[in-house]
Design a protein around this motif. Structure first.
Motif, PDB file in Angstrom:
ATOM      1  N   TYR A 219       0.850  -1.184   0.000  1.00 12.22           N
ATOM      2  CA  TYR A 219       0.000   0.000   0.000  1.00 12.22           C
ATOM      3  C   TYR A 219       0.887   1.236   0.000  1.00 12.22           C
ATOM      4  CZ  TYR A 219      -3.788  -3.199   1.073  1.00 12.22           C
ATOM      5  OH  TYR A 219      -4.694  -4.236   1.022  1.00 12.22           O
ATOM      6  N   TYR A 220       0.355   2.308  -0.609  1.00 12.01           N
ATOM      7  CA  TYR A 220       1.120   3.543  -0.757  1.00 12.01           C
ATOM      8  C   TYR A 220       0.538   4.599   0.178  1.00 12.01           C
ATOM      9  CZ  TYR A 220       2.795   1.237  -4.964  1.00 12.01           C
ATOM     10  OH  TYR A 220       3.354   0.328  -5.834  1.00 12.01           O
ATOM     11  N   ILE A 221       1.440   5.269   0.922  1.00  6.12           N
ATOM     12  CA  ILE A 221       1.029   6.304   1.856  1.00  6.12           C
ATOM     13  C   ILE A 221       1.485   7.648   1.314  1.00  6.12           C
ATOM     14  CG2 ILE A 221       1.061   7.082   4.249  1.00  6.12           C
ATOM     15  CD1 ILE A 221      -0.054   4.240   3.814  1.00  6.12           C
ATOM     16  N   GLN A 222       0.552   8.602   1.294  1.00  2.00           N
ATOM     17  CA  GLN A 222       0.848   9.952   0.800  1.00  2.00           C
ATOM     18  C   GLN A 222       0.574  10.954   1.922  1.00  2.00           C
ATOM     19  OE1 GLN A 222      -1.979  12.149  -1.787  1.00  2.00           O
ATOM     20  NE2 GLN A 222      -0.386  11.897  -3.389  1.00  2.00           N
ATOM     21  N   VAL A 223       1.613  11.729   2.305  1.00  2.00           N
ATOM     22  CA  VAL A 223       1.486  12.726   3.368  1.00  2.00           C
ATOM     23  C   VAL A 223       1.680  14.103   2.750  1.00  2.00           C
ATOM     24  CG1 VAL A 223       2.326  13.529   5.603  1.00  2.00           C
ATOM     25  CG2 VAL A 223       2.398  11.077   5.056  1.00  2.00           C
ATOM     26  N   LEU A 224       0.701  14.980   2.952  1.00  2.00           N
ATOM     27  CA  LEU A 224       0.737  16.334   2.393  1.00  2.00           C
ATOM     28  C   LEU A 224       0.805  17.352   3.515  1.00  2.00           C
ATOM     29  CD1 LEU A 224      -2.142  15.898  -0.225  1.00  2.00           C
ATOM     30  CD2 LEU A 224       0.306  15.707  -0.654  1.00  2.00           C
ATOM     31  N   ASP A 225       1.668  18.377   3.363  1.00  2.00           N
ATOM     32  CA  ASP A 225       1.729  19.436   4.372  1.00  2.00           C
ATOM     33  C   ASP A 225       0.756  20.547   4.031  1.00  2.00           C
ATOM     34  OD1 ASP A 225       2.856  20.839   2.308  1.00  2.00           O
ATOM     35  OD2 ASP A 225       4.878  20.915   3.164  1.00  2.00           O
ATOM     36  N   GLN A 226       0.911  21.678   4.731  1.00  2.00           N
ATOM     37  CA  GLN A 226      -0.031  22.781   4.549  1.00  2.00           C
ATOM     38  C   GLN A 226       0.050  23.393   3.148  1.00  2.00           C
ATOM     39  OE1 GLN A 226       2.383  22.569   6.779  1.00  2.00           O
ATOM     40  NE2 GLN A 226       1.446  22.392   8.823  1.00  2.00           N
ATOM     41  N   LYS A 227       1.185  23.210   2.480  1.00  2.00           N
ATOM     42  CA  LYS A 227       1.370  23.767   1.139  1.00  2.00           C
ATOM     43  C   LYS A 227       1.056  22.729   0.054  1.00  2.00           C
ATOM     44  CE  LYS A 227       4.963  26.967   2.683  1.00  2.00           C
ATOM     45  NZ  LYS A 227       6.368  27.389   2.497  1.00  2.00           N
TER      46      LYS A 227
ATOM     47  N   PHE B 255       8.931  19.260  11.364  1.00  2.00           N
ATOM     48  CA  PHE B 255       7.512  19.493  11.086  1.00  2.00           C
ATOM     49  C   PHE B 255       7.131  20.895  11.520  1.00  2.00           C
ATOM     50  CE2 PHE B 255       7.609  14.792  11.700  1.00  2.00           C
ATOM     51  CZ  PHE B 255       7.256  14.454  10.393  1.00  2.00           C
ATOM     52  N   GLN B 256       6.318  21.539  10.715  1.00  2.00           N
ATOM     53  CA  GLN B 256       5.850  22.880  11.008  1.00  2.00           C
ATOM     54  C   GLN B 256       4.449  22.831  11.593  1.00  2.00           C
ATOM     55  OE1 GLN B 256       7.972  25.504  10.539  1.00  2.00           O
ATOM     56  NE2 GLN B 256       9.447  23.908   9.879  1.00  2.00           N
ATOM     57  N   LYS B 257       4.057  23.946  12.206  1.00  2.00           N
ATOM     58  CA  LYS B 257       2.713  24.036  12.757  1.00  2.00           C
ATOM     59  C   LYS B 257       1.700  23.957  11.621  1.00  2.00           C
ATOM     60  CE  LYS B 257       3.908  26.943  16.730  1.00  2.00           C
ATOM     61  NZ  LYS B 257       3.649  28.242  17.425  1.00  2.00           N
ATOM     62  N   GLY B 258       0.560  23.355  11.903  1.00  2.00           N
ATOM     63  CA  GLY B 258      -0.492  23.271  10.915  1.00  2.00           C
ATOM     64  C   GLY B 258      -1.059  21.861  10.795  1.00  2.00           C
ATOM     65  N   THR B 259      -1.937  21.683   9.811  1.00  2.00           N
ATOM     66  CA  THR B 259      -2.619  20.396   9.617  1.00  2.00           C
ATOM     67  C   THR B 259      -1.963  19.633   8.473  1.00  2.00           C
ATOM     68  OG1 THR B 259      -4.717  21.300  10.395  1.00  2.00           O
ATOM     69  CG2 THR B 259      -4.823  19.287   9.065  1.00  2.00           C
ATOM     70  N   TYR B 260      -1.778  18.327   8.683  1.00  2.00           N
ATOM     71  CA  TYR B 260      -1.207  17.430   7.673  1.00  2.00           C
ATOM     72  C   TYR B 260      -2.280  16.429   7.238  1.00  2.00           C
ATOM     73  CZ  TYR B 260       3.339  19.269   9.117  1.00  2.00           C
ATOM     74  OH  TYR B 260       4.407  20.094   9.403  1.00  2.00           O
ATOM     75  N   PHE B 261      -2.286  16.145   5.945  1.00  2.00           N
ATOM     76  CA  PHE B 261      -3.267  15.212   5.383  1.00  2.00           C
ATOM     77  C   PHE B 261      -2.557  13.927   4.968  1.00  2.00           C
ATOM     78  CE2 PHE B 261      -4.762  19.486   4.786  1.00  2.00           C
ATOM     79  CZ  PHE B 261      -6.097  19.426   5.150  1.00  2.00           C
TER      80      PHE B 261
END
Length: 308
Positions: A230-238, A284-290
């Motif tokens: 399985y492939y995991i994709q992590v996106l930051d605020q940008k 890691f920066q402040k904010g929400t990660y998807f």
């Protein structure tokens, strides 16, 4: 003497009148005869013009018969049998004969006999071909009926095959769905590591050193066993893909940029799976990660984490 002279003169005068009378009579009779001859000639000419000779009538009758015969050939050709080409050749022969007869002026008796024989031969040939045309029409009709019956059988067979194919596709789809693995319990936590090596959860960006991303795979006894990926994709605020940030293509115009891969050995039982994304040199920066979870190009679930 005078009396004798007078008698001679009277005789001479009578002789002149007699000769003149005979001449006049001959002239009148000859004129009447010539007039009768001229009238007879005129009547003969009129009869010649009004009443054609036997050969001309025979010529016209043969042409009329050939015209009727040509129409019969036209009708036979319209049947579109295997003899159509031969019939067209014979129809052309009829047309050629008609042209020859039409061009013939004052045909002789011998010519008329030749024309009649040729017409008779052509008529007999059509009669012979007519029998063959009737046979071919009957054969064609039987063949069409046979083809129609075969088409009905083939249509029924096709309908049965289509039904079987449809059932097979449904069965394959059912088996595919039944053998498909489902994922749930998607979760992502931030961890910090103590000097002792113990890992603790944190929601502080300055303390977060890694993301622990986990999910569960439901058990499925009919699913194919073996290695699963399985492939995991992590996106930051940008909306930037963290981790490996690699592109993979699946060969069907589908592609995916992923952060890391999670692999495990599936044996039909429920399994808990996880993967680690380290911050490495990029804190890691402040904010929400998807976080998105993919089975190849198909997204199976998602989760989020917010760091303060």
């Amino acid at each position: 003497m005078k009396k004798q002279y007078k008698s001679k003169w009277v005789k001479a005068l009578l002789a002149v009148f007699f000769v003149f009378g005979i001449g006049a009579t001959v002239f009148i009779f000859s004129r009447e005869t010539n007039e009768k001859d001229e009238k007879n000639k005129d009547v003969t000419k009129v009869k010649t013009i009004v009443e054609p000779n036997r050969e001309s009538l025979a010529q016209k009758n043969i042409l009329d018969s050939l015209t009727t015969l040509k129409l019969a050939y036209d009708a036979a050709i319209l049947e579109k049998t295997a003899l159509a080409q031969q019939l067209e050749i014979e129809r052309k022969n009829i047309e050629n004969l008609m042209e020859i007869i039409s061009a013939s002026k004052n045909p002789s008796v011998e010519q008329i006999q030749v024309y009649r024989r040729q017409f008779s031969d052509m008529k007999a040939s059509l009669a012979s071909k007519g029998i063959e045309v009737s046979k071919l029409k009957s054969q064609n009709k039987n063949l069409l009926n046979e083809i129609e019956n075969q088409n009905v059988v083939m249509y029924k067979q096709k309908a049965e095959n289509d039904t079987l194919i449809s059932k097979q596709k449904k069965l394959e789809s059912t088996l595919k769905d039944a053998s498909k693995l489902t994922l749930n319990n998607f979760k992502v936590v931030a961890l910090r590591e103590k000097k002792s090596g113990k890992e603790l959860e944190t929601d502080k960006a300055k303390n977060a050193e890694k993301f622990k991303i986990s999910f569960s795979v439901n058990g499925n006894p009919v699913a194919k066993t073996g290695k699963k990926v399985y492939y995991i994709q992590v996106l930051d605020q940008k909306n930037t893909v963290l981790g490996e940030n690699k592109l993979i293509e699946f060969g069907n115009d589908k592609a995916l940029v992923y952060s890391f891969i999670v692999g495990f050995d599936f044996q039909g039982k429920a399994t808990n799976v996880y993967g680690i994304l380290n911050s490495d040199e990029n804190p890691f920066q402040k904010g929400t990660y998807f976080v998105n979870f993919f089975d190849k190009q198909e997204i199976m679930g998602s989760s989020t984490i917010t760091l303060e």
